[in-house]
Design an enzyme around this catalytic site. Structure first.
Site, PDB file in Angstrom:
ATOM      1  N   CYS A 144       0.272  -0.827   0.174  1.00  0.00           N
ATOM      2  CA  CYS A 144       0.271   0.126  -0.135  1.00  0.00           C
ATOM      3  C   CYS A 144       0.634   1.304   0.170  1.00  0.00           C
ATOM      4  CB  CYS A 144      -0.665   0.156   1.245  1.00  0.00           C
ATOM      5  SG  CYS A 144      -2.265   1.319   1.645  1.00  0.00           S
ATOM      6  N   CYS A 147      -0.188   3.834   1.960  1.00  0.00           N
ATOM      7  CA  CYS A 147      -0.229   4.003   3.412  1.00  0.00           C
ATOM      8  C   CYS A 147       1.072   4.219   3.871  1.00  0.00           C
ATOM      9  CB  CYS A 147      -0.614   2.817   4.075  1.00  0.00           C
ATOM     10  SG  CYS A 147      -1.895   2.146   2.758  1.00  0.00           S
ATOM     11  N   ASP A 148       2.053   3.935   3.008  1.00  0.00           N
ATOM     12  CA  ASP A 148       3.130   3.409   3.798  1.00  0.00           C
ATOM     13  C   ASP A 148       4.473   4.773   3.071  1.00  0.00           C
ATOM     14  OD1 ASP A 148       2.455   1.575   5.624  1.00  0.00           O
ATOM     15  OD2 ASP A 148       2.692  -0.559   4.012  1.00  0.00           O
TER      16      ASP A 148
END
Ligand code: NAP
Length: 321
Positions: A144, A147-148
């Protein structure tokens, strides 16, 4: 007395799945006095708590200005569900019967019936299962980018994204905000992504597409330091130094249990009625990634869990269940 404490009686609502969507649905149904029962399983998502359990720092969940570890966030979600007396069974659901009402939900330990069902079983990001993945997952590897990608370990690094769909195009473009360079590695000679997303990739000077190429391994001591690539036309292999590897090769919605019972799209995602969480069976609601292939964020999953709880509460009241 209905349900509570007596497993022979019908529950009012059972929630299957324990990520942000499931726990938000539990919180709201519990506070609506529906005495929810939650099954938090391992089989589909790999671990109770969903995808955040395999994430490190979560920096995009509102309310945590300094970030929070994924497992810590899920523990907080769980404690909040328990505080309002959600009964949680750590058991995989093995079977559901939605053909007759009340619905039946079965695990290895018990069979319960319920007036309403909220499905929040999530989706599982596909992985390549490279030899180095076991030790390096979350140490410079992620499924992701949104997200990261902004984490310090990826700043000003050469990053590699695998895939050729909309996710790969979107995520490689997103990563150029932080990376010194992004290699988009695709196994064929054409992207599957929509034309507009492709154009963004091709116009971005920081992205180089490596066509007809697959990643055969990820290398590194403590964190990712390189990937091994293979040109599928010439069969030649080489190493490419990089500081991060992102998978964008698709997701599998965890809907095996519901095949033949609920309407799904051609990828297996549950179909919900527009602007609601109602599925094709009245009294069955779906929230989170199991019905969302577009946003897939913890906060959108939590939001849809709230919607499912409210839809469920209204449906039970209207149908006098
Ligand atoms: P996807 O469309 O299924 O694409 C997966 C990509 O990964 C494909 O290019 C595929 O290659 C490649 N791939 C799959 N398995 C692989 C393997 N083992 N090794 C190497 N490559 C592999 O998945 P997605 O991009 O996540 O998109 C899923 C759905 O969500 C789509 O409907 C998409 O339009 C939608 N989506 C929309 C947005 C948006 O609108 N903003 C953003 C993201 C996703 P091949 O092409 O060779 O099959």
């Amino acid at each position: 007395m209905r349900g509570h404490g007596d497993e022979r009686m019908s529950e009012q609502v059972i929630i299957v799945g324990s990520g942000p969507a499931g726990h938000t649905a539990a919180l709201y149904t519990a506070r609506a006095n529906l005495k929810p029962v939650m099954f938090e399983g391992q089989a589909a998502g790999g671990i109770p708590g969903g995808q955040l359990m395999t994430t490190t720092e979560v920096e995009n969940y509102p309310g945590f200005p300094d970030g929070i570890q994924g497992p810590e966030l899920m523990e907080a979600f769980r404690r909040q569900s328990l505080r309002f007396d959600t009964r949680i069974f750590t058991e995989d659901v093995t079977e559901v019967d939605l053909n007759k009402h009340p619905f039946t939900v079965t695990s290895a330990e018990r069979t319960l019936t319920t007036q309403a069902l909220i499905i929040s079983t999530g989706a599982t990001a596909k992985r390549l299962n490279l030899p180095g993945e076991k030790t390096l997952w979350t140490r410079g590897m992620s499924a992701c980018a949104v997200c990261d990608g902004a984490l310090p370990i990826f700043r000003n690094k050469v990053l590699v994204v695998v895939g050729g769909g909309d996710s790969a195009a979107e995520e490689s473009t997103f990563l150029t905000k932080f990376a010194s360079k992004v290699y988009l590695v695709h196994r064929r000679d054409a992207l599957r992504a929509s034309k507009i997303m492709q154009e963004r990739v091709f116009k971005n000077k920081k992205i180089e597409v490596l066509w007809n190429t697959v990643v055969t391994d990820v290398l590194g001591e403590d964190v990712v330091s390189a990937v091994r690539l293979k040109d599928v036309e010439t069969n030649t292999e080489r190493e490419l130094a990089c500081g991060g590897l992102f998978y964008a090769i698709g997701f599998t919605p965890n809907t095996e249990l519901f095949k033949g019972q609920l309407e799904m799209d051609d990828l297996g995602y549950l179909i919900t009625k527009p602007d609601s969480t109602h599925t094709s069976v009245p009294g069955v609601f779906a929230c989170g990634d199991v019905q969302d292939k577009k946003y897939r964020q913890a906060v959108t999953a939590a939001g849809s869990g709230c919607m499912a709880a409210m839809d469920c509460e209204r449906w039970l009241a209207e149908n006098e269940k």
